[in-house]
Design a protein around this motif. Structure first.
Motif, short mmCIF file in Angstrom:
data_model
loop_
_atom_site.label_atom_id
_atom_site.label_comp_id
_atom_site.label_asym_id
_atom_site.label_seq_id
_atom_site.Cartn_x
_atom_site.Cartn_y
_atom_site.Cartn_z
N CYS A 10 8.68 39.75 -5.85
CA CYS A 10 8.74 40.93 -4.99
C CYS A 10 7.73 41.96 -5.50
CB CYS A 10 10.14 41.51 -5.02
SG CYS A 10 10.35 42.96 -3.97
N SER A 11 6.95 42.53 -4.59
CA SER A 11 5.90 43.48 -5.00
C SER A 11 6.38 44.93 -5.06
CB SER A 11 4.71 43.37 -4.05
OG SER A 11 5.11 43.64 -2.72
N CYS A 12 7.64 45.17 -4.79
CA CYS A 12 8.18 46.53 -4.84
C CYS A 12 8.24 47.02 -6.29
CB CYS A 12 9.58 46.56 -4.23
SG CYS A 12 10.36 48.18 -4.28
N THR A 13 7.77 48.25 -6.50
CA THR A 13 7.81 48.82 -7.86
C THR A 13 8.82 49.96 -7.97
OG1 THR A 13 6.01 50.37 -7.34
CG2 THR A 13 5.39 48.23 -8.30
N PHE A 14 9.62 50.17 -6.93
CA PHE A 14 10.61 51.26 -6.97
C PHE A 14 11.68 50.91 -8.01
CE2 PHE A 14 14.19 53.82 -5.47
CZ PHE A 14 13.56 55.05 -5.37
N PRO A 15 11.86 51.76 -9.01
CA PRO A 15 12.81 51.47 -10.08
C PRO A 15 14.26 51.37 -9.56
CG PRO A 15 11.44 53.37 -10.63
CD PRO A 15 11.19 53.04 -9.19
N GLY A 16 14.93 50.32 -9.95
CA GLY A 16 16.34 50.17 -9.61
C GLY A 16 16.63 49.88 -8.15
N CYS A 17 15.67 49.41 -7.40
CA CYS A 17 15.88 49.14 -5.98
C CYS A 17 16.93 48.04 -5.81
CB CYS A 17 14.58 48.72 -5.30
SG CYS A 17 14.80 48.31 -3.55
N PRO A 18 18.02 48.29 -5.07
CA PRO A 18 19.06 47.27 -4.90
C PRO A 18 18.64 46.13 -3.97
CG PRO A 18 19.58 49.20 -3.59
CD PRO A 18 18.35 49.55 -4.41
N ARG A 19 17.54 46.29 -3.24
CA ARG A 19 17.07 45.26 -2.31
C ARG A 19 15.92 44.45 -2.88
NH1 ARG A 19 18.57 49.70 -0.25
NH2 ARG A 19 16.59 50.68 -0.65
N LYS A 20 15.48 44.76 -4.09
CA LYS A 20 14.32 44.09 -4.70
C LYS A 20 14.54 42.58 -4.74
CE LYS A 20 11.20 44.21 -8.56
NZ LYS A 20 10.18 45.20 -8.61
N GLY A 21 13.58 41.86 -4.15
CA GLY A 21 13.66 40.41 -4.13
C GLY A 21 14.41 39.82 -2.96
N ASN A 22 15.10 40.65 -2.18
CA ASN A 22 15.82 40.16 -1.01
C ASN A 22 15.09 40.65 0.24
OD1 ASN A 22 17.58 39.68 1.15
ND2 ASN A 22 19.33 39.70 -0.23
N PRO A 43 -1.32 47.06 -4.13
CA PRO A 43 -0.56 47.60 -5.25
C PRO A 43 -0.73 49.12 -5.41
CG PRO A 43 -1.61 45.55 -5.89
CD PRO A 43 -2.15 45.92 -4.52
N GLU A 44 -1.93 49.62 -5.17
CA GLU A 44 -2.18 51.06 -5.32
C GLU A 44 -1.39 51.87 -4.27
OE1 GLU A 44 -5.10 48.56 -7.01
OE2 GLU A 44 -4.76 48.79 -4.85
N ALA A 45 -1.45 51.44 -3.04
CA ALA A 45 -0.75 52.16 -1.97
C ALA A 45 0.76 52.00 -2.10
CB ALA A 45 -1.21 51.67 -0.61
N GLU A 46 1.21 50.83 -2.54
CA GLU A 46 2.64 50.59 -2.70
C GLU A 46 3.23 51.53 -3.74
OE1 GLU A 46 6.31 49.57 -4.14
OE2 GLU A 46 4.56 49.31 -5.40
N SER A 47 2.48 51.80 -4.80
CA SER A 47 3.01 52.65 -5.87
C SER A 47 3.19 54.11 -5.46
CB SER A 47 2.12 52.55 -7.11
OG SER A 47 0.84 53.09 -6.85
N ALA A 57 -1.91 51.87 7.64
CA ALA A 57 -3.21 51.86 8.34
C ALA A 57 -4.31 52.39 7.41
CB ALA A 57 -3.14 52.67 9.61
N ARG A 58 -4.00 53.44 6.67
CA ARG A 58 -4.96 54.02 5.73
C ARG A 58 -5.28 53.00 4.63
NH1 ARG A 58 -1.94 58.16 3.88
NH2 ARG A 58 -2.12 59.18 5.88
N ASP A 59 -4.25 52.33 4.14
CA ASP A 59 -4.42 51.34 3.07
C ASP A 59 -5.31 50.17 3.51
OD1 ASP A 59 -3.94 50.05 0.56
OD2 ASP A 59 -2.33 48.88 1.49
N HIS A 60 -5.20 49.80 4.77
CA HIS A 60 -6.01 48.69 5.29
C HIS A 60 -7.29 49.18 5.97
CE1 HIS A 60 -3.22 45.37 4.45
NE2 HIS A 60 -2.30 46.30 4.55
N ARG A 61 -7.62 50.44 5.71
CA ARG A 61 -8.84 51.08 6.20
C ARG A 61 -8.98 51.01 7.72
NH1 ARG A 61 -11.72 48.86 1.07
NH2 ARG A 61 -11.39 50.65 -0.26
N LEU A 62 -7.86 51.24 8.39
CA LEU A 62 -7.87 51.31 9.85
C LEU A 62 -7.94 52.75 10.33
CD1 LEU A 62 -5.15 48.60 10.52
CD2 LEU A 62 -7.63 48.34 10.66
N LEU A 63 -7.77 53.67 9.41
CA LEU A 63 -7.88 55.11 9.71
C LEU A 63 -9.00 55.71 8.87
CD1 LEU A 63 -4.23 56.44 9.84
CD2 LEU A 63 -5.78 56.05 11.73
#
Length: 63
Positions: A10-22, A43-47, A57-63
């Motif tokens: 799972c690429s989520c970096t939110f600490p203690g996320c109860p949904r991580k991996g599901n 990874p940069e935008a996710e953080s 959209a910004r992350d994928h350079r569509l904006l």
């Protein structure tokens, strides 16, 4: 039918996320909030924890 899509890397970096991996729970949670899941972002935008469509959209350079 219960969700059986458990993602090991799972690429989520939110600490203690109860949904991580599901993935099913994660997608349902963020969809209800009109957000996008972490796995669609670089990874940069996710953080930034900004799950908005605009940030995607910004992350994928569509904006």
């Amino acid at each position: 039918m219960p969700c059986e899509n458990i993602k090991v890397q799972c690429s989520c970096t939110f600490p203690g996320c109860p949904r991580k991996g599901n993935c099913c729970e994660c997608v349902a949670y963020h969809r209800k909030k009109k957000q996008v899941t972490a796995c669609f972002f670089s990874p940069e935008a996710e953080s930034s924890y900004d799950r908005s469509v605009t940030n995607l959209a910004r992350d994928h350079r569509l904006l």
